[in-house]
Scaffold this active site. Structure first.
Site, PDB file in Angstrom:
ATOM      1  N   GLU A 155     -34.878  -0.600  20.744  1.00 61.55           N
ATOM      2  CA  GLU A 155     -33.493  -0.191  20.931  1.00 61.55           C
ATOM      3  C   GLU A 155     -33.373   1.307  21.170  1.00 61.55           C
ATOM      4  OE1 GLU A 155     -34.595  -2.343  18.701  1.00 61.55           O
ATOM      5  OE2 GLU A 155     -33.527  -4.186  19.211  1.00 61.55           O
TER       6      GLU A 155
ATOM      7  N   HIS B 195     -27.583 -10.602  11.115  1.00 60.10           N
ATOM      8  CA  HIS B 195     -26.898 -11.015  12.334  1.00 60.10           C
ATOM      9  C   HIS B 195     -25.395 -11.028  12.112  1.00 60.10           C
ATOM     10  CE1 HIS B 195     -30.935 -12.827  12.690  1.00 60.10           C
ATOM     11  NE2 HIS B 195     -30.804 -12.641  13.981  1.00 60.10           N
TER      12      HIS B 195
HETATM   13  C1  TPP Z   1     -34.805  -4.680  16.026  1.00 57.37           C
HETATM   14  C2  TPP Z   1     -34.518  -6.033  16.585  1.00 57.37           C
HETATM   15  N1  TPP Z   1     -34.119  -6.146  17.873  1.00 57.37           N
HETATM   16  C3  TPP Z   1     -33.831  -7.362  18.393  1.00 57.37           C
HETATM   17  C4  TPP Z   1     -33.949  -8.489  17.631  1.00 57.37           C
HETATM   18  C5  TPP Z   1     -33.587  -9.856  18.207  1.00 57.37           C
HETATM   19  N2  TPP Z   1     -34.786 -10.678  18.365  1.00 57.37           N
HETATM   20  C6  TPP Z   1     -35.127 -11.596  17.431  1.00 57.37           C
HETATM   21  S1  TPP Z   1     -36.557 -12.353  17.783  1.00 57.37           S
HETATM   22  C7  TPP Z   1     -36.762 -11.514  19.235  1.00 57.37           C
HETATM   23  C8  TPP Z   1     -37.987 -11.750  20.074  1.00 57.37           C
HETATM   24  C9  TPP Z   1     -39.263 -11.440  19.327  1.00 57.37           C
HETATM   25  O1  TPP Z   1     -40.385 -11.742  20.095  1.00 57.37           O
HETATM   26  P1  TPP Z   1     -41.867 -11.539  19.532  1.00 57.37           P
HETATM   27  O2  TPP Z   1     -41.972 -10.251  18.798  1.00 57.37           O
HETATM   28  O3  TPP Z   1     -42.788 -11.736  20.670  1.00 57.37           O
HETATM   29  O4  TPP Z   1     -42.057 -12.681  18.440  1.00 57.37           O
HETATM   30  P2  TPP Z   1     -41.982 -14.268  18.647  1.00 57.37           P
HETATM   31  O5  TPP Z   1     -40.549 -14.644  18.469  1.00 57.37           O
HETATM   32  O6  TPP Z   1     -42.488 -14.584  20.004  1.00 57.37           O
HETATM   33  O7  TPP Z   1     -42.808 -14.884  17.578  1.00 57.37           O
HETATM   34  C10 TPP Z   1     -35.675 -10.641  19.425  1.00 57.37           C
HETATM   35  C11 TPP Z   1     -35.497  -9.765  20.589  1.00 57.37           C
HETATM   36  C12 TPP Z   1     -34.357  -8.322  16.285  1.00 57.37           C
HETATM   37  N3  TPP Z   1     -34.486  -9.374  15.462  1.00 57.37           N
HETATM   38  N4  TPP Z   1     -34.634  -7.101  15.796  1.00 57.37           N
END
Ligand code: TPP
Lengths: 410, 337
Positions: B60, B129
């Site tokens: 972010e 959230h």
């Molecule tokens: C700081 C932050 N930004 C955005 C999010 C929203 N978000 C939740 S899961 C996700 C994707 C995460 O992907 P990854 O790190 O590859 O893990 P995976 O879900 O594939 O196991 C996002 C963008 C968040 N939880 N925290």
């Protein structure tokens, strides 16, 4: 206008296309050596850009990492298989429960079971994981009681967190599972801090940080690597590369970098990249990295190369952004099937016993689920006192919160 | 005119601006190909190409830092935080960089950008959230802070925000993305498409920043509120059977003090309603302002209804959420004096 153009990484296939993993280089099993525990970042380069695999395509354990595992017993492996089957049964039952409104949210780890199940079994009591929401497997590997695990998902009175946290954001200190935050990345650097405290206090324990490929883009990933490099604490930094961050292709987080593992080399942290769907590779490399940390050789980063077969969460629809059947086309197979085939090849397991074990796990989980549901579910809640939300904000309830609780009517 | 949900209205605002100003750029996590986890930007990349609408890494502070760099050159980035809860890694970039660039450079550099983010609870999102961080931004000089409550306002305000020469924090109450909310969590929600307030012009218009809306005229008391709580306040007023004036502030910074003052001078009573936690919340600021300009007109102390000072609880969300009953109780209390 000039010819200068920005680059926007794209996945090889989108929903209307055929899954395509032809870009992925998969070396043969058994090629990479087992390095000494005092491995440096520079010496780890081949392992950071390669892929450590133990199980070959016929289910045999081959190469130096297989030797490193030595006389690993069939019982241990059957235990691993059971852990993975139990996790899969939970995923199945809980996803159903979510669809029935019994829990507000669920998040599967199908396809990634080997990583957490295998890693956790190599830890010792007192070690601490800093997991993300997709490492329920660490709880399974730690024999965390299913009543509490499912109770948390239902936010009922069996939930150790009293309904305060989103389902799947467990916290289980006694089982080496740090309280999960929904904010990605933040806890990677906390794992380093915990490990530094282990060293300062000389308690012989270690920490393990967990992060997804997408979240390696966060500031905290880099903070963690830098801090780990500076202070050399006993920490294993895990990156679960499952190819997707919700709809975002892994190449967006990686940029033009080689591998996530190779990223650690610039910080002077040795790194290994591992086939995360190979249970034997998982336990071999976990053992090595954990031993290295415990013996004081400092941090190491492990990239677990895997694939997120399921949707990102119960709120997600992956058919909108990725090719149909992509999961089935994943070239490194299914971790459960691969371990099963290995045990069958060794004469230690059979297709019949496997089917039987699957049914047993499903029956066990279903039975616990029923029992837990008697304590209420999300559609049929048994009220937790609203006053509960004022507890645990501070060690002692301050006056202004006491007034607010009264105002609420409690 | 068309019937639009708030999501569609916001998308329409970005669509209009992407079409009429080549400097406008939209980016954030998952906003490109997929169109965002709330589908707010769905279809925009296909229409405008990925140089105008694209996915970013999950970082972010990089999203906002990049936006600042672009804005300083005169582009107009409109970026998305996936949830307001995730704006904190970008807090430094927003508060100490974007907000101050104009002032510290004596206007050599400016920062015309918008940071959009879904805010508030009511969807069982748990602690990370559901938060309402508006007060953390209204405390920062150099920012503007906007929060709409209808699709019409959402589109008009977002266009105004994108056209604004300064950085704007644009909070989107996700509980009313798809329809208004009357405060009863088990009650049926009416989609915006079946609601008069879902009428939105398809082309360009603005709802000016810094102007409040008198949602309901009344003479007994004034309710100052914004976002989702506008609907909860309406439900409470109906149940309480009072003739309340409800003011939807729409922009918290700068605050439309004129509309507020005129109302409180007329009614002599005031309550403030927001979903965010109470202590040092925006309600405290509102009460201070009203007290300063209307003290001699007040017949009763100004009271507030807010979320409790606890982290947003997942399962007990409806105990946290200020519902109509809580507002009604306070209405009666204020009316007694
Ligand atoms: C700081 C932050 N930004 C955005 C999010 C929203 N978000 C939740 S899961 C996700 C994707 C995460 O992907 P990854 O790190 O590859 O893990 P995976 O879900 O594939 O196991 C996002 C963008 C968040 N939880 N925290």
């Amino acid at each position: 206008m000039t010819g200068v153009k920005l680059s926007f990484p794209h996945p090889p296939a989108r929903p209307d296309q055929v899954p395509d993993f032809s870009d992925i280089v998969i070396p043969a099993a058994g090629e990479l050596p087992v390095p000494p525990l005092d491995l440096t970042a520079e010496q780890s380069r081949a392992m950071a850009v390669g892929l450590i695999r133990v199980l070959d395509d016929d289910g045999n354990a081959v190469g130096p990492w297989a030797d490193y595992l030595g006389d690993l017993s069939a019982d241990d492996l059957r235990r691993g298989l059971r852990d993975m089957l139990r996790m899969r049964a939970i995923d199945r039952r809980m996803m159903n429960a979510q669809r029935q409104g019994k829990t507000s949210f669920y998040l599967l780890c199908s396809g990634e079971e080997a990583i957490g199940c295998g890693f956790q079994r190599q830890l010792e009591k007192g070690d601490m994981n800093f997991p993300t929401y997709r490492q329920q497997t660490l709880l399974i590997g730690a024999d965390y009681p299913l009543e509490m695990l499912i109770g948390q998902l239902y936010s009922n009175d069996l939930d150790p967190l009293k309904g305060r946290q989103l389902p799947i954001m467990h916290s289980a200190r006694d089982y080496g599972y740090f309280s999960i935050s929904g904010n990605l990345g933040t806890q990677y650097v906390q794992a380093v801090g915990w490990a530094m405290a282990c060293a300062l206090r000389g308690n012989g324990q270690i920490a393990a940080g967990w992060i997804g490929d997408g979240a390696t883009a966060s500031n905290d990933f880099h903070s963690a690597l830098l801090s780990a490099s500076t202070y050399q604490p006993p920490v294993v930094l895990n990156v679960v590369n499952n190819q997707w961050a919700i709809s975002t292709y892994t190449g967006v987080a990686r940029g033009k970098g080689e591998t996530y593992a190779a990223r650690a080399l610039g910080y002077g942290v040795p790194a290994l990249r591992v086939d995360g769907n190979d249970y034997l590779a998982v336990i071999a490399v976990s053992r090595w990295a954990i031993e290295r940390a415990r013996k004081g050789f400092g941090p190491a980063l492990i990239e677990w190369f895997t694939y997120r077969v399921a949707a990102h969460s119960s709120s997600d629809d992956p058919s909108a952004y990725r090719a149909k059947d992509e999961g089935a086309s994943w070239p490194l197979g299914d971790p459960v099937v691969r371990l099963k085939d290995h045990l069958v090849a060794r004469g230690e397991w059979s297709e019949e016993r496997h089917v039987q074990a699957e049914a047993e796990m499903l029956a066990e989980v279903t039975a616990v689920q029923k029992q837990v549901e008697a304590h209420g579910t999300f559609v049929d809640p048994q009220p937790i006192s609203p006053a509960e939300i004022f507890r645990g904000v501070y060690a002692e309830l301050p006056e202004h919160l006491r007034r607010q609780r009264q105002e609420m009517g409690h | 005119m068309a019937r639009m949900s708030m999501i569609e209205a916001l998308r329409s605002a970005m669509d209009v601006k992407l079409a009429d100003d080549p400097a406008v750029i939209v980016f954030g996590e998952d906003v490109g190909y997929f169109g965002g986890v709330f589908r707010c930007t769905a279809g925009l990349q296909a229409k405008y190409g990925e140089e105008r609408v694209f996915d970013t890494p999950i970082n972010e502070s990089a999203i906002v830092g990049i936006a600042i760099g672009m804005a300083a050159q005169g582009m107009r980035p409109c970026v998305e935080m996936q949830f307001a809860d995730y704006v904190f890694p970008a807090y430094d970039q927003i508060t100490q960089e974007a907000a101050r660039l104009r002032h510290r450079s004596n206007e050599q550099f400016t920062c015309p950008m918008v940071v959009r983010m879904p805010t508030g609870g009511g969807i069982f999102g748990g602690q990370t959230h559901s938060q309402s961080p508006e007060a953390l931004f209204t405390h920062v000089s150099g920012l503007k802070v906007v929060i709409p409550s209808t699709p019409y306002d959402a589109k008009g305000l977002l266009i105004a925000a994108i056209e604004d020469p300064d950085p704007v924090i644009f909070l989107e109450p996700k509980r009313i993305y798809n329809g208004p909310f009357y405060g009863d969590h088990s009650g049926k929600s009416v989609p915006w498409s079946q609601h008069a307030a879902g009428e939105v012009p398809e082309d360009h218009y603005v709802v000016p920043l810094g102007k409040a809306d008198v949602r309901r005229a009344g003479s007994d008391l004034t309710i100052l509120t914004y976002g989702t709580m506008v609907y909860v306040a309406e439900a409470a007023v109906k149940a309480a059977g009072v003739d309340a004036e409800i003011i939807d502030l729409r922009t918290l910074l700068p605050l439309d003090l004129e509309t507020v003052r005129a109302s409180v001078e007329k009614t002599g009573r005031c309550i403030v309603v927001h979903e965010a936690t109470r202590t040092s919340g925006f309600g405290a600021e509102l009460i201070a302002e009203v007290e300063e300009v209307c003290f001699w007109h007040l017949k009763a102390p100004i009271l507030r209804v807010t979320g409790w000072d606890v982290p947003y609880p997942h399962a007990q969300e409806w105990d946290y959420f200020p519902g109509p009953e809580r507002i009604e109780r306070v209405i009666h209390k204020v009316m007694e004096d």
